[in-house]
Design a protein around this motif. Structure first.
Motif, mmCIF file in Angstrom:
data_model
loop_
_atom_site.group_PDB
_atom_site.id
_atom_site.type_symbol
_atom_site.label_atom_id
_atom_site.label_comp_id
_atom_site.label_asym_id
_atom_site.label_seq_id
_atom_site.Cartn_x
_atom_site.Cartn_y
_atom_site.Cartn_z
ATOM 1 N N LEU A 1 0.842 -1.135 -0.004
ATOM 2 C CA LEU A 1 -0.149 -0.059 -0.090
ATOM 3 C C LEU A 1 0.814 1.358 0.220
ATOM 4 O O LEU A 1 1.664 1.421 0.927
ATOM 5 C CB LEU A 1 -1.034 -0.045 1.189
ATOM 6 N N ILE A 2 0.560 2.023 -0.792
ATOM 7 C CA ILE A 2 1.465 3.186 -1.061
ATOM 8 C C ILE A 2 0.515 4.538 -1.152
ATOM 9 O O ILE A 2 -0.409 4.524 -2.038
ATOM 10 C CB ILE A 2 2.337 3.316 -2.285
ATOM 11 N N ILE A 3 0.665 5.516 -0.411
ATOM 12 C CA ILE A 3 -0.187 6.800 -0.209
ATOM 13 C C ILE A 3 0.725 7.905 -0.285
ATOM 14 O O ILE A 3 1.816 7.952 0.388
ATOM 15 C CB ILE A 3 -0.982 6.654 0.913
ATOM 16 N N PHE A 4 0.242 8.931 -1.165
ATOM 17 C CA PHE A 4 1.038 10.379 -1.209
ATOM 18 C C PHE A 4 -0.111 11.206 -0.836
ATOM 19 O O PHE A 4 -1.280 11.355 -1.150
ATOM 20 C CB PHE A 4 1.549 10.561 -2.500
ATOM 21 N N SER A 5 0.307 12.018 0.329
ATOM 22 C CA SER A 5 -0.517 13.191 0.623
ATOM 23 C C SER A 5 -0.492 14.373 -0.585
ATOM 24 O O SER A 5 0.317 14.306 -1.553
ATOM 25 C CB SER A 5 -0.267 13.738 1.915
ATOM 26 N N ASN A 6 -1.548 15.350 -0.262
ATOM 27 C CA ASN A 6 -1.337 16.430 -1.271
ATOM 28 C C ASN A 6 -0.216 17.318 -1.146
ATOM 29 O O ASN A 6 0.237 18.089 -2.045
ATOM 30 C CB ASN A 6 -2.658 17.348 -1.220
ATOM 31 N N ARG A 7 0.619 16.992 0.088
ATOM 32 C CA ARG A 7 1.726 18.054 0.194
ATOM 33 C C ARG A 7 2.943 16.896 -0.292
ATOM 34 O O ARG A 7 4.103 17.310 -0.193
ATOM 35 C CB ARG A 7 1.822 18.249 1.773
ATOM 36 N N GLY A 8 2.750 15.880 -0.789
ATOM 37 C CA GLY A 8 4.004 14.973 -1.270
ATOM 38 C C GLY A 8 4.439 14.127 -0.164
ATOM 39 O O GLY A 8 5.240 13.484 -0.475
ATOM 40 N N LYS A 9 3.904 14.051 0.941
ATOM 41 C CA LYS A 9 4.369 13.095 1.954
ATOM 42 C C LYS A 9 4.006 11.440 1.530
ATOM 43 O O LYS A 9 3.017 11.164 1.424
ATOM 44 C CB LYS A 9 3.774 13.412 3.298
ATOM 45 N N LEU A 10 4.863 10.495 1.939
ATOM 46 C CA LEU A 10 4.689 9.303 1.499
ATOM 47 C C LEU A 10 4.113 8.648 2.701
ATOM 48 O O LEU A 10 4.861 8.532 3.814
ATOM 49 C CB LEU A 10 6.029 8.558 0.986
ATOM 50 N N TYR A 11 3.484 7.356 2.547
ATOM 51 C CA TYR A 11 2.847 6.694 3.497
ATOM 52 C C TYR A 11 2.623 5.275 2.855
ATOM 53 O O TYR A 11 2.171 5.302 1.782
ATOM 54 C CB TYR A 11 1.348 7.033 4.107
ATOM 55 N N GLU A 12 3.306 4.111 3.249
ATOM 56 C CA GLU A 12 3.029 3.000 2.583
ATOM 57 C C GLU A 12 3.251 1.797 3.642
ATOM 58 O O GLU A 12 3.470 1.895 5.047
ATOM 59 C CB GLU A 12 4.698 2.847 1.989
ATOM 60 N N PHE A 13 2.801 0.634 3.060
ATOM 61 C CA PHE A 13 2.689 -0.625 3.861
ATOM 62 C C PHE A 13 2.624 -1.806 3.016
ATOM 63 O O PHE A 13 2.295 -1.770 2.030
ATOM 64 C CB PHE A 13 1.211 -0.500 4.652
ATOM 65 N N GLY A 14 3.682 -2.752 3.447
ATOM 66 C CA GLY A 14 3.948 -4.126 2.706
ATOM 67 C C GLY A 14 4.349 -4.809 3.653
ATOM 68 O O GLY A 14 5.418 -4.920 4.465
ATOM 69 N N ASN A 15 3.528 -6.193 3.703
ATOM 70 C CA ASN A 15 3.997 -6.907 4.747
ATOM 71 C C ASN A 15 4.971 -8.066 4.185
ATOM 72 O O ASN A 15 5.692 -8.615 5.155
ATOM 73 C CB ASN A 15 2.730 -7.943 4.910
ATOM 74 N N ALA A 16 5.134 -7.879 2.872
ATOM 75 C CA ALA A 16 6.481 -8.697 2.365
ATOM 76 C C ALA A 16 7.535 -7.842 1.747
ATOM 77 O O ALA A 16 8.412 -8.367 1.101
ATOM 78 C CB ALA A 16 5.960 -9.682 1.109
ATOM 79 N N GLY A 17 7.388 -6.535 1.861
ATOM 80 C CA GLY A 17 8.333 -5.533 1.227
ATOM 81 C C GLY A 17 7.666 -4.872 0.043
ATOM 82 O O GLY A 17 7.341 -5.658 -0.917
#
Length: 244
Positions: free
Chosen positions: A45-61
């Protein structure tokens, strides 16, 4: 009171938009984690906010999951391209097969076979094709025969020229040999014929001027001196033969 339905559109209020983003982001990350644990699924899971901040999740990388995703996409594209190529080859093979069968049928018709399915119009077209082919074959045959005749005439002219050259050379050699023979016999009275015959000795005029003589009886034969017997007794010798 129950929670009302939220209209899906962009939130114009900046503060409310940020609050909603934080709440739903956390909920989305929680759901992804729960799905990966409960169902043993590989999730990235990859998320970018409107300000360009990254949020991610990966159980296997994240990187491993993305690489697997790319391989799956490429294999899918390769399979699709292979299927499309196979279909294209199949269509082309079908077209070539149909064309081959048509050519075979036309060949049989030109040979006078399988004329039953043809109608009057098709038979007339076949007749015109045969007449055209026959005319072209005759023209080609005539052209080949004319070329062969011209080649034979050219060879005849060449052989005639060679024959004339050989004849002139032979006459020149013959004249040279005659002159050499006449030069060799030039000091004598020998006459050489023009046709290259044997030399002729001219007869002397004295032999033609001698007068013939007439002799009657036996010719007087005078034996050689060694053949005449000698008389040692002193007797007179006498001449043998008749004396006229």
């Amino acid at each position: 009171m129950g929670r009302g339905r939220v209209e899906l559109k962009r939130i114009e209020n900046k503060i409310n938009r940020q609050v909603t983003f934080s709440k739903r982001r956390n909920g989305l990350l929680k759901k992804a984690y729960e799905l990966s644990v409960l169902c043993d699924a590989e999730i990235a899971l990859i998320i970018f906010s409107n300000r360009g901040k990254l949020y991610e999740f990966g159980n296997a990388g994240i990187a491993k999951t993305l690489e697997r995703y790319q391989r799956a996409c490429f294999n899918s594209q390769d399979n699709k391209s292979a299927v499309c190529e196979t279909q294209g080859w199949y269509q082309e093979m079908s077209m070539l097969k149909a064309k081959f069968e048509s050519l075979q049928r036309t060949q049989r018709n030109l040979l006078g076979e399988d004329l039953g399915p043809l109608n009057v119009k098709e038979l007339l077209q076949l007749e015109r094709k045969l007449e055209t082919a026959l005319s072209q074959a005759r023209e080609r045959k005539t052209q080949i025969m004319m070329d062969e005749v011209e080649e034979l005439r050219r060879k005849e002219r060449q052989l005639g020229e060679v024959n004339r050259q050989l004849k002139g050379r032979l006459e020149a050699e013959r004249a040279g040999s005659l002159r050499s023979i006449q030069g060799a016999w030039g000091t004598s009275d020998t006459i050489v014929t023009d046709d290259g015959g044997f030399p002729i000795q001219p007869s002397h005029s004295n032999s033609m001027d001698c007068e013939p003589t007439l002799q009657i009886g036996y010719h007087q034969f005078v034996p050689p001196e060694a053949a005449i017997p000698r008389n040692n007794g002193g007797e007179n010798n006498f001449m043998l033969g008749w004396v006229l």
